[in-house]
Design a protein around this motif. Sequence first.
Motif, PDB file in Angstrom:
ATOM      1  N   GLU A 717       0.858  -1.185   0.000  1.00 30.39           N
ATOM      2  CA  GLU A 717       0.000   0.000   0.000  1.00 30.39           C
ATOM      3  C   GLU A 717       0.894   1.234   0.000  1.00 30.39           C
ATOM      4  O   GLU A 717       2.104   1.148   0.230  1.00 30.39           O
ATOM      5  N   ILE A 718       0.275   2.370  -0.268  1.00 33.99           N
ATOM      6  CA  ILE A 718       1.001   3.642  -0.181  1.00 33.99           C
ATOM      7  C   ILE A 718       0.788   4.236   1.204  1.00 33.99           C
ATOM      8  O   ILE A 718      -0.347   4.308   1.694  1.00 33.99           O
ATOM      9  N   LEU A 719       1.874   4.648   1.844  1.00 43.44           N
ATOM     10  CA  LEU A 719       1.811   5.327   3.137  1.00 43.44           C
ATOM     11  C   LEU A 719       2.384   6.735   2.995  1.00 43.44           C
ATOM     12  O   LEU A 719       3.464   6.911   2.421  1.00 43.44           O
ATOM     13  N   SER A 720       1.645   7.713   3.487  1.00 45.86           N
ATOM     14  CA  SER A 720       2.097   9.106   3.485  1.00 45.86           C
ATOM     15  C   SER A 720       2.310   9.563   4.920  1.00 45.86           C
ATOM     16  O   SER A 720       1.439   9.378   5.777  1.00 45.86           O
ATOM     17  N   ALA A 721       3.481  10.149   5.175  1.00 41.51           N
ATOM     18  CA  ALA A 721       3.794  10.690   6.503  1.00 41.51           C
ATOM     19  C   ALA A 721       4.175  12.152   6.327  1.00 41.51           C
ATOM     20  O   ALA A 721       5.153  12.464   5.635  1.00 41.51           O
ATOM     21  N   GLN A 907       2.433  -5.168   3.190  1.00 36.12           N
ATOM     22  CA  GLN A 907       1.282  -5.519   4.037  1.00 36.12           C
ATOM     23  C   GLN A 907       1.707  -6.208   5.329  1.00 36.12           C
ATOM     24  O   GLN A 907       1.088  -6.010   6.377  1.00 36.12           O
ATOM     25  N   GLY A 908       2.797  -6.992   5.272  1.00 38.98           N
ATOM     26  CA  GLY A 908       3.253  -7.681   6.469  1.00 38.98           C
ATOM     27  C   GLY A 908       3.825  -6.759   7.532  1.00 38.98           C
ATOM     28  O   GLY A 908       4.014  -7.176   8.686  1.00 38.98           O
ATOM     29  N   GLU A 909       4.102  -5.499   7.158  1.00 42.96           N
ATOM     30  CA  GLU A 909       4.682  -4.528   8.105  1.00 42.96           C
ATOM     31  C   GLU A 909       3.695  -3.414   8.438  1.00 42.96           C
ATOM     32  O   GLU A 909       4.041  -2.432   9.084  1.00 42.96           O
ATOM     33  N   LYS A 910       2.462  -3.605   7.989  1.00 41.86           N
ATOM     34  CA  LYS A 910       1.441  -2.550   8.084  1.00 41.86           C
ATOM     35  C   LYS A 910       1.089  -2.195   9.522  1.00 41.86           C
ATOM     36  O   LYS A 910       0.857  -1.022   9.843  1.00 41.86           O
ATOM     37  N   GLU A 911       1.051  -3.177  10.409  1.00 46.92           N
ATOM     38  CA  GLU A 911       0.558  -2.954  11.763  1.00 46.92           C
ATOM     39  C   GLU A 911       1.478  -2.080  12.604  1.00 46.92           C
ATOM     40  O   GLU A 911       1.028  -1.405  13.519  1.00 46.92           O
ATOM     41  N   TRP A 912       2.768  -2.076  12.292  1.00 42.58           N
ATOM     42  CA  TRP A 912       3.700  -1.381  13.197  1.00 42.58           C
ATOM     43  C   TRP A 912       4.617  -0.364  12.518  1.00 42.58           C
ATOM     44  O   TRP A 912       5.150   0.527  13.168  1.00 42.58           O
TER      45      TRP A 912
END
Length: 945
Positions: A717-721, A907-912
């Motif tokens: 997924e795309i994450l924006s910070a 996706q496997g690192e999405k939670e943290w």
Amino acid sequence: MPSLFLVDAMALIYRAHFAFQKNPRLNSKGLNTGCVFGFANSIFEVLNKEKPSHIAVAFDTKAPTFRHEAYTPYKAQRQKQPEDIGIGIPYILRFLEAMRIPAIGVEGYEADDVVGTLAQQAAEQGFKVYMMTMDKDYGQLVTDNIFLYKLSFSGGQGTEVWGIPEVCNRWGIKRPEQLTDVFGLQGDSSDNIPGIPGVGEKTAIKLIQEYATLENLLANANDIKGKMGESIRQFAEQGLLSKHLATIHTQVPVTFNAEQFLYDGFDAALLKPLFQELEFRTFSKKLFGEDVSKSKASQPEKNLFSTSTQGSLFGDSAEKEAAQPLQNTLDNEQPSEQKTLLNINTYKHHFYLMDSPELVDELINYLREQPEFCFDTETTDLDATEANLVGLSFCARQREAYYVPVPKTKQETIKLVSKFKDLFENTQILKIGQNLKYDISVLKNYDLEVEGPFFDTMLAHYILEPDLRHGMDYLAETYLNYEPIPIEQLIGKKGKNQGNMADVPVEKVCEYACEDAEVTYRLKQLFEPQLQENKMGDVFYKIETPLIAVLADMERYGVCIDTPSLKAYSVQLEAELGILERKIHTSASEVFNVQSPKQLGDILFEKLKLDPKAKKTDKTKQYATGEEVLSKLKDSHPIVEQILEYRELQKLKSTYIDALPQLISPRDGRVHTSYNQAVAATGRLSSNNPNLQNIPIRTERGREIRKAFVPQNADYEILSADYSQIELRIMAAFSQDESMLEAFRTGRDIHTATAAKLYKIPIEDVTSDMRRKAKTANFGIIYGISASGLSDRLSIPRSEASQLIKAYFDEFTAVKNYMDEVINQARSREYVETLLGRRRYLRDINSRNFTQRGFAERNAINAPIQGSAADIIKVAMTNIHQWFKKNKVKSKMIMQVHDELVFELHQGEKEWLGSKIAELMSQAIDIGVPLEVSVGLGQNWLEAH
């Protein structure tokens, strides 16, 4: 027929000064040489292009003229002469003396009077005379043999020669001398000539067309009805005075002497040392060849610029007297060392071609023993992602370098460069380069990783002198007095026929590549101590240098683009453009080319008459129809809003929607932007191909483009910070304003809190409109926005904007005190600093010129804030990159845009991982104010933002 060029000195000097105002030319001693360079370039250009037989330059003097005596306010409103011009004039006088071109000034008269007198005398002696200026007043002097050589503001391009027809057509008059009547009526605000109130250019021309002269008009003033007639009768004497002030006097006590004004070449003995002192190396090379010390010195010389001139004369004018004390100061200084500009043929060196396995092994063994070495890649393309390696050059001591050519095939090249693997990965050896990010990225194409520590000479100079150029050729000429081989000598000039290094004989590539490495090595030895002496080591070693590897990895990885969605959006916008075009034609009641500025201008200002004051420009002969012009007319007619919308759609479509798919790399199907560390003087990153920083976000249609930035597949997924209000937080840290600090520490909305203070109401009573105004004030005022600017931005009366600014400073006194303090410090030091010590030099901060000083003062406030924000996100990027590598995460940082970082999140690192990124960003630098980071997730960039 002999030709005489009469140059208006100050017009040319000011033109040159302002041409270089945004990007000043500074020599290695810090002297701003822009006005001298521009003046000299224009003189050379006219000598070369027009080949005049005679030439002279006219100067104004410091003494009052007859115009000042007749009217005290004459030119009284003009700003003081910029310091750089005052410093440059003595050099210009020395240049004219060396060129043997007369410099003439007569007390009590202006340069145009001198030019007018000499022009008429020369014309009577059978000369064709050209008055070289931008001043419209000279049009009154034009005759059959006197012409206006009209300079443009575009560096000499588009120069026009005006005779009687051009002058008369421009002003709608029968004779050029009638210009004095027109100017007498309309006045001239630039010279503070009053004219007759209520009479503008169009009215003045119409009156002179009817009455021929101002005097005849005044004699028949009773025939003119209404307010115009009253004004003409009431201000008749003022009109006559204005005509007197605008009339160029042609009886100045100066005599045209054809022999004295003959151009017969320059004096090399005077010109060489002047150009060496000013560091005008291009001029020196063109005039004297590569080794300027070998030219003959005593006799006048002709050259590619000129055909002929003669001695210097200035009379006893006050201009020369005013310049003389400064000239004496310059003459009494210790003379600078007269250096010859070196190049590869005159600089003793040892360059070696390492073209066998044995020689390569010997080189690697030698470099392993060195504490540092410089390296450079030779490639086939400026785009690192698409470039093929041609060879590698190395240098570990001055005057000595080595070149390793690589095989033609990629697999053979990978095998060869793998021999350098241990060397490049050795963290005990310093790697030196010029724009190292490019070389590191190229080597990634061949499975070769380059580990630090690094020393990038481009970045070192960027830290030392952020406003100057940072290319290797410029640095070599400026700091080493050395002229490298131009790449055009090897691959040809830019254009479709330019070759590449793969086609150049290896012996020539060897010389070129070794020179690059050796020059860069020498620049490192020069810049390294300067960084320490100027206390800029932390910015270089802790911020910019670690970022090299970060950006190289981001560029290498790239980002996925959803091409089908862009194509669909392009079709949609094409349809919307067609609908808008038909609406525009309906509003105009005729069909025309909407994309033609000329046709559009005629529709808006001649047919619809949206602005009665609109005038066609002198250069293009058409109306200005830019966004700034149209924005002011938005409420005057529906067509204006339609045109602005049409242009927005057209720009979105051509610049991004249609262009992005063209940037996809055939190697991996991703787009690889290029980040620029050494462009923005504030420290911010920029990017190109595509320019991520300019992708629209404020409009709904612009935001749609972000939908096309997607993850590589369903596993991501795309994450924006995004840093929240980081510049306001930095202002709070700098100013220590308790109200701002309290709002940020308690997590209150800063704009609502600001509105409550400005309007003196409880927070719960703040309306959305109040918050909007407070938000604009918050971001605008800290960058020195004026009441006029705030008024335009908020669409409120100027009085309300002024009151808003006053209320802001009344409530946030610490902010005002900080702004005053930082300006005062800048005046003392001529630079400002970020929280981490990045400098922005402000050489105009003490200027007597209001405009230049005001610009520097705004930068004094802006640069520490913008620069600190840039420093913070750069540190965060490095920390995140290193943490990712250490923990071997699958996610990747893929983009940086202003205060935002964008990631392709597994996706496997999405939670943290999102919370870890926010933590690393918020803890990048402790500024004493909490750094808040907003994190979002989505299937594309728009959803995540």
